[in-house]
Scaffold this motif. Structure first.
Motif, PDB file in Angstrom:
ATOM      1  N   LEU A  55     -12.683  30.151 -25.376  1.00  0.00           N
ATOM      2  CA  LEU A  55     -13.297  31.574 -25.317  1.00  0.00           C
ATOM      3  C   LEU A  55     -14.833  31.769 -25.237  1.00  0.00           C
ATOM      4  O   LEU A  55     -15.341  32.779 -24.921  1.00  0.00           O
ATOM      5  CB  LEU A  55     -12.362  32.353 -26.245  1.00  0.00           C
ATOM      6  CG  LEU A  55     -10.971  32.544 -26.206  1.00  0.00           C
ATOM      7  CD1 LEU A  55     -10.317  33.102 -27.574  1.00  0.00           C
ATOM      8  CD2 LEU A  55     -10.670  33.573 -24.877  1.00  0.00           C
ATOM      9  N   ASP A  56     -15.265  30.620 -25.916  1.00  0.00           N
ATOM     10  CA  ASP A  56     -16.538  30.624 -26.425  1.00  0.00           C
ATOM     11  C   ASP A  56     -17.567  30.146 -24.936  1.00  0.00           C
ATOM     12  O   ASP A  56     -18.772  30.367 -24.846  1.00  0.00           O
ATOM     13  CB  ASP A  56     -16.823  29.872 -27.398  1.00  0.00           C
ATOM     14  CG  ASP A  56     -16.128  30.228 -28.706  1.00  0.00           C
ATOM     15  OD1 ASP A  56     -16.283  31.416 -28.837  1.00  0.00           O
ATOM     16  OD2 ASP A  56     -15.899  29.255 -29.431  1.00  0.00           O
ATOM     17  N   THR A  57     -16.754  29.389 -24.173  1.00  0.00           N
ATOM     18  CA  THR A  57     -17.599  28.797 -22.866  1.00  0.00           C
ATOM     19  C   THR A  57     -17.181  29.255 -21.712  1.00  0.00           C
ATOM     20  O   THR A  57     -17.740  29.045 -20.619  1.00  0.00           O
ATOM     21  CB  THR A  57     -17.252  27.200 -23.072  1.00  0.00           C
ATOM     22  OG1 THR A  57     -15.928  27.016 -22.992  1.00  0.00           O
ATOM     23  CG2 THR A  57     -17.990  26.657 -24.421  1.00  0.00           C
ATOM     24  N   SER A  58     -16.000  29.908 -21.713  1.00  0.00           N
ATOM     25  CA  SER A  58     -15.331  30.470 -20.335  1.00  0.00           C
ATOM     26  C   SER A  58     -15.297  32.002 -20.227  1.00  0.00           C
ATOM     27  O   SER A  58     -14.881  32.537 -21.246  1.00  0.00           O
ATOM     28  CB  SER A  58     -14.084  29.609 -19.879  1.00  0.00           C
ATOM     29  OG  SER A  58     -13.337  30.192 -18.567  1.00  0.00           O
ATOM     30  N   ASN A  59     -15.389  32.577 -19.196  1.00  0.00           N
ATOM     31  CA  ASN A  59     -15.308  34.037 -19.115  1.00  0.00           C
ATOM     32  C   ASN A  59     -13.767  34.445 -18.880  1.00  0.00           C
ATOM     33  O   ASN A  59     -13.412  35.109 -17.908  1.00  0.00           O
ATOM     34  CB  ASN A  59     -16.306  34.618 -17.967  1.00  0.00           C
ATOM     35  CG  ASN A  59     -16.328  35.944 -17.998  1.00  0.00           C
ATOM     36  OD1 ASN A  59     -16.007  36.567 -18.905  1.00  0.00           O
ATOM     37  ND2 ASN A  59     -16.827  36.613 -16.828  1.00  0.00           N
ATOM     38  N   ILE A  60     -12.978  34.072 -19.825  1.00  0.00           N
ATOM     39  CA  ILE A  60     -11.546  34.490 -19.784  1.00  0.00           C
ATOM     40  C   ILE A  60     -11.415  36.048 -20.481  1.00  0.00           C
ATOM     41  O   ILE A  60     -11.881  36.431 -21.188  1.00  0.00           O
ATOM     42  CB  ILE A  60     -10.716  33.655 -20.980  1.00  0.00           C
ATOM     43  CG1 ILE A  60     -10.820  32.047 -20.472  1.00  0.00           C
ATOM     44  CG2 ILE A  60      -9.240  34.114 -20.878  1.00  0.00           C
ATOM     45  CD1 ILE A  60     -10.204  31.270 -21.417  1.00  0.00           C
ATOM     46  N   ASP A  61     -10.682  36.621 -19.227  1.00  0.00           N
ATOM     47  CA  ASP A  61     -10.543  38.063 -19.430  1.00  0.00           C
ATOM     48  C   ASP A  61      -9.536  38.343 -20.402  1.00  0.00           C
ATOM     49  O   ASP A  61      -9.357  39.382 -21.213  1.00  0.00           O
ATOM     50  CB  ASP A  61     -10.127  38.973 -18.075  1.00  0.00           C
ATOM     51  CG  ASP A  61     -11.444  38.829 -17.102  1.00  0.00           C
ATOM     52  OD1 ASP A  61     -12.402  39.548 -17.698  1.00  0.00           O
ATOM     53  OD2 ASP A  61     -11.392  38.374 -16.287  1.00  0.00           O
ATOM     54  N   ILE A  62      -8.395  37.577 -20.341  1.00  0.00           N
ATOM     55  CA  ILE A  62      -7.053  37.767 -20.980  1.00  0.00           C
ATOM     56  C   ILE A  62      -6.672  36.461 -21.336  1.00  0.00           C
ATOM     57  O   ILE A  62      -6.479  35.771 -20.583  1.00  0.00           O
ATOM     58  CB  ILE A  62      -6.048  38.695 -20.179  1.00  0.00           C
ATOM     59  CG1 ILE A  62      -6.367  39.951 -19.781  1.00  0.00           C
ATOM     60  CG2 ILE A  62      -4.842  38.963 -21.022  1.00  0.00           C
ATOM     61  CD1 ILE A  62      -5.505  40.557 -18.916  1.00  0.00           C
ATOM     62  N   VAL A  63      -6.017  36.289 -22.578  1.00  0.00           N
ATOM     63  CA  VAL A  63      -5.292  35.166 -23.278  1.00  0.00           C
ATOM     64  C   VAL A  63      -3.791  35.383 -23.107  1.00  0.00           C
ATOM     65  O   VAL A  63      -3.380  36.213 -23.577  1.00  0.00           O
ATOM     66  CB  VAL A  63      -5.825  34.569 -24.577  1.00  0.00           C
ATOM     67  CG1 VAL A  63      -4.890  33.544 -25.054  1.00  0.00           C
ATOM     68  CG2 VAL A  63      -7.175  34.479 -24.616  1.00  0.00           C
ATOM     69  N   LYS A  64      -3.052  34.343 -22.593  1.00  0.00           N
ATOM     70  CA  LYS A  64      -1.627  34.711 -22.467  1.00  0.00           C
ATOM     71  C   LYS A  64      -0.986  33.584 -23.406  1.00  0.00           C
ATOM     72  O   LYS A  64      -1.523  32.608 -23.610  1.00  0.00           O
ATOM     73  CB  LYS A  64      -1.190  34.350 -20.895  1.00  0.00           C
ATOM     74  CG  LYS A  64       0.283  33.912 -20.802  1.00  0.00           C
ATOM     75  CD  LYS A  64       1.069  35.189 -20.946  1.00  0.00           C
ATOM     76  CE  LYS A  64       2.648  35.086 -20.812  1.00  0.00           C
ATOM     77  NZ  LYS A  64       2.960  34.297 -19.816  1.00  0.00           N
ATOM     78  N   VAL A  65      -0.053  34.136 -24.142  1.00  0.00           N
ATOM     79  CA  VAL A  65       0.770  33.389 -25.042  1.00  0.00           C
ATOM     80  C   VAL A  65       2.076  33.031 -24.501  1.00  0.00           C
ATOM     81  O   VAL A  65       2.783  34.018 -24.248  1.00  0.00           O
ATOM     82  CB  VAL A  65       0.848  33.973 -26.470  1.00  0.00           C
ATOM     83  CG1 VAL A  65       1.627  33.323 -27.598  1.00  0.00           C
ATOM     84  CG2 VAL A  65      -0.404  34.286 -26.978  1.00  0.00           C
TER      85      VAL A  65
END
Length: 288
Positions: A111-121
């Motif tokens: 999350l600090d290094t990649s432009n992730i829009d949504i995290v899936k669990v």
């Protein structure tokens, strides 16, 4: 569109699949271009955080194995953190949202290094309380999958996110069976989730069934997110390929969902103006 492990550990296969998903469906009647797939999802595991040495070192004798032990198999399929950053940029460059299933506290570093829009669990982590707590503290958009959960499991997970005021939340009905039997899909759970959580959260459906007709039915029942496994070719080596959809099928499914969305209309009974010419031409009237 969930790529998951269907890249078979090859970043070029992954990029080729992303390219194949970059297709717009069209409305056959009006000729209008419809929205393509919204998002592409990868998965990042940290094997040492997730599994015991006994599990990782066990022999893995399977036609779908990429190694002699389960560790070697999983390691072969795992992209590095740097590759996830590269692929995230590639996904975004094609106009897709970047969704990533993160499976352990260490993987949250993405999350600090990649432009992730949504995290899936993933369904397997819905009861992973320490992981959910760290994720809730990040206050990022999250999708929860419920494939192994009962009502109480889901309630406890949602409570964690509400406790930390991390409420950009989506909940997907899911059955963790590959392939899932049609008689076990219980799509009416979508309506139950909408009744219980729909006033605050987005409700959707993650599909593991064969074909693409069930996701379309899920949309008709109110699902606002559809997740479907994708592959370049169902005959490729690997456990997920046989239950995944190929790019042409994903395009057809997207077309069917987009046109279904257009067909919903409004909650009323009325004469559509498109019918007026035939009303004049064909209906009966009194003449004097």
């Amino acid at each position: 569109a969930e790529i998951g492990q269907n890249h078979n550990g090859d970043i070029e296969i992954c990029k080729k699949l992303i390219d194949q998903l970059d297709q717009y469906p069209y409305d056959e009647v009006t000729g209008e271009r419809l929205n393509k797939v919204n998002a592409i999802k990868l998965i990042k595991r940290d094997l040492e955080e997730e599994m015991s040495k006994e599990v990782l070192n066990r022999p893995y004798n399977s036609p779908n194995s990429f190694g002699k032990t389960y560790w070697e198999h999983r390691e072969y399929l795992e992209f590095t953190y740097e590759q996830h950053i590269e692929l995230g940029k590639y996904i975004k460059s094609k106009g897709f949202d970047f969704v990533n299933t993160l499976c352990s506290p260490k993987t949250l570093n993405l999350l600090d290094t990649s432009n992730i829009d949504i995290v899936k669990v993933a369904s397997k982590d819905l009861t992973n309380i320490p992981f959910l707590t760290e994720l809730a503290n990040k206050k990022v958009p999250v999708i929860l999958s419920t494939g192994m959960a009962d009502k109480e499991d889901l309630r406890k997970a949602v409570d964690i996110f509400e406790k930390y005021e991390s409420t950009d939340l989506s909940i997907l009905h899911c059955i963790s069976q590959y392939p899932a039997e049609f008689s076990r899909l219980n799509l009416l759970s979508i309506q139950k989730l909408k009744d219980e959580y729909g006033d605050k959260y987005t409700i959707g459906y993650s599909d593991h069934s064969m074909g693409t007709h069930i996701p379309v039915a899920a949309v008709s029942l109110g699902a606002q997110i559809i997740e479907k496994h994708v592959t370049l070719d169902r005959s490729m080596k690997g456990t997920d390929h046989p239950v995944s959809a190929e790019p042409a099928e994903i395009k057809e499914m997207t077309h069917n969902i987009r046109t279904l969305e257009r067909s919903f209309g409004k909650y009323d009974i009325f004469r559509d103006k498109a019918c007026v010419p035939n009303l004049v031409k064909l209906s009966k009237s009194l003449a004097t």
